[in-house]
Scaffold this active site. Structure first.
Site, PDB file in Angstrom:
ATOM      1  N   TYR A 194       0.690  -0.994  -0.015  1.00  0.00           N
ATOM      2  CA  TYR A 194       0.026  -0.026  -0.030  1.00  0.00           C
ATOM      3  C   TYR A 194       0.896   1.225   0.133  1.00  0.00           C
ATOM      4  O   TYR A 194       0.554   2.219  -0.434  1.00  0.00           O
ATOM      5  CB  TYR A 194      -0.866  -0.030   1.091  1.00  0.00           C
ATOM      6  N   LYS A 242       1.600 -14.872   0.722  1.00  0.00           N
ATOM      7  CA  LYS A 242       1.636 -15.619  -0.468  1.00  0.00           C
ATOM      8  C   LYS A 242       3.256 -16.002  -0.707  1.00  0.00           C
ATOM      9  O   LYS A 242       3.891 -15.616  -1.245  1.00  0.00           O
ATOM     10  CB  LYS A 242       1.315 -14.584  -1.685  1.00  0.00           C
ATOM     11  N   ASP A 282      -4.800 -16.289  -1.914  1.00  0.00           N
ATOM     12  CA  ASP A 282      -5.698 -16.532  -2.980  1.00  0.00           C
ATOM     13  C   ASP A 282      -6.997 -17.521  -2.361  1.00  0.00           C
ATOM     14  O   ASP A 282      -7.942 -17.447  -2.537  1.00  0.00           O
ATOM     15  CB  ASP A 282      -5.244 -17.064  -4.234  1.00  0.00           C
ATOM     16  N   ASP A 304      -6.716  -4.650   2.584  1.00  0.00           N
ATOM     17  CA  ASP A 304      -7.611  -3.672   2.008  1.00  0.00           C
ATOM     18  C   ASP A 304      -8.716  -4.536   1.321  1.00  0.00           C
ATOM     19  O   ASP A 304      -9.905  -4.390   1.512  1.00  0.00           O
ATOM     20  CB  ASP A 304      -6.971  -2.790   1.131  1.00  0.00           C
TER      21      ASP A 304
HETATM   22 MG    MG Z   1     -10.110   0.078   1.352  1.00  0.00          MG
END
Ligand code: MG
Ligand code: NAI
Length: 343
Positions: A122, A172, A205, A229
């Site tokens: 992010y 991941k 995933d 998020d």
């Molecule tokens: Mg958001």
């Protein structure tokens, strides 16, 4: 008397924040709201999206609640949320996902996403080079062991304190072998102090699919910033959408409460936004200041509104065939009647 900093923000922010203040007052909690500018509206009045005085006020009063702030896409100023989370070291994004009695939504969900808030994908730095048609972008993201130790520490303390016995780290690591493993090792180091809690692992995933198919099998998740998020919006979709998804940002010194949704420019100014998300965020705020009974009364009243299904805003109206949707204020009026009725 509690002093709480309030950032009404942009778009539907001021509309839902006004109703939140009414509800807190109806619960009998006396708050002196310190209203401060933030977002696109602050650019107009103060020349910048996050004026220094707003940050200073949060540092002084330590607890804040904010409405959404608009972030321009593809250029313009940096997100106010990202700046606030970094400046105040609000490393823990806390996003509870609990089913409400809304027809057609997934029932039995009661999980909390602990989202790393201050590093990762992010917050990556982007650089672009080359001519149009052959441009390249390079992302540089930073991940630290300390961040996962802090986040997992909060997740396990929370699980332990609330009688939950299952915490899942999501990464991941089959692809990001160094970052994934470092986060996982840090998670395991904290988990070792909690032998009664199952320390689980999922790849991102697979987690996405499981959250859609069997969300009630999960209780607490510790997730990287960008993955968190995405996952929190997926979870919001399970329980009725962004109109009901609450959140908080915690650090070691400050707490900032906010809904998951944005400024919703498509419905701003129409008085039809659903205030439930900010109200559920304010329930977290009430608990933070020690008003646990009031927070419970608020959640119970919200549950009653959705199970009776008479006063429902437009975002959820299709779940209640035949009803005429109400606006933000009428929804709140009904909720306040419910609070008074129950007490
Ligand atoms: Mg958001
Ligand atoms: P959004 O959450 O504002 O809207 C997405 C959709 O959900 C829209 O159709 C909107 O009408 C609906 N919606 C959202 N909240 C609602 C509510 N309380 N009641 C009824 N319907 C609701 O997301 P979008 O459109 O991607 O972003 C708009 C702006 O908000 C952008 O500038 C974005 O950067 C910003 N944003 C700010 C956040 C924050 O300050 N915490 C979080 C997410 C986005």
């Amino acid at each position: 008397m509690h002093r709480i900093v309030c950032l009404p923000g942009d778009g539907i922010g001021p509309e839902v924040i006004d109703q939140m203040k009414r509800v807190v007052a109806a619960l009998g909690v006396t708050v002196e709201w310190i209203d401060m500018p933030a977002g696109e509206s602050a650019v107009a009045t103060h020349g910048r999206p996050l004026p220094q005085e707003t940050l200073d006020a949060i540092r002084e009063y330590k607890v804040a609640i904010k409405g959404p702030t608009t972030t321009p896409g593809g250029g313009g100023f940096k997100s106010v949320n990202v700046t606030l989370r970094q400046a105040l070291d609000l490393y823990c994004g806390f996003r509870p996902v609990r089913s409400l009695p809304i027809p057609g939504t997934t029932q039995g969900v009661d999980l909390v996403i602990f989202r790393q808030n201050t590093e990762g994908l992010y917050l990556c730095e982007e650089t672009i080079s080359g001519e149009i048609g052959s441009r390249k972008v390079v992302l540089t993201a930073h991940f630290s062991e300390e961040a996962m130790l802090q986040l997992a520490g909060r997740a396990f303390r929370f699980a332990n304190a609330t009688g939950r016995n299952h915490v899942t780290v999501v990464n991941k690591e089959n692809i990001h072998k160094l970052w994934g493993k470092m986060y996982h090792d840090a998670f395991n180091a904290i988990a070792a102090d909690y032998p009664g809690i199952l320390a689980d692992h999922m790849l991102g995933d697979a987690m996405g699919m499981r959250l859609v198919m069997t969300p009630s099998s999960y209780q607490v998740m510790a997730i990287e910033n960008m993955f968190g998020d995405f996952m929190s919006d997926v979870c919001a979709g399970l329980i009725g959408g962004l109109g009901v998804a609450a959140g908080a940002n915690y650090g070691d010194h400050f707490a900032l409460f906010e809904a998951v949704h944005g400024s919703a420019p498509d419905i701003a100014g129409k008085g039809i936004a659903n205030p439930t998300a900010i109200l559920l965020s304010s329930a977290l705020m009430l608990e933070h200041i020690g008003k646990n009974a009031e927070a419970k009364r608020l959640r119970d009243a919200i549950d009653a509104i959705y199970s009776k299904g008479e006063f429902i805003t437009g975002d959820l109206a299709r779940r209640y065939p035949g009803i005429t949707p109400v606006g933000t204020e009428a929804f709140t009026d009904a909720l306040i009647r419910e609070i008074h009725f129950a007490s």
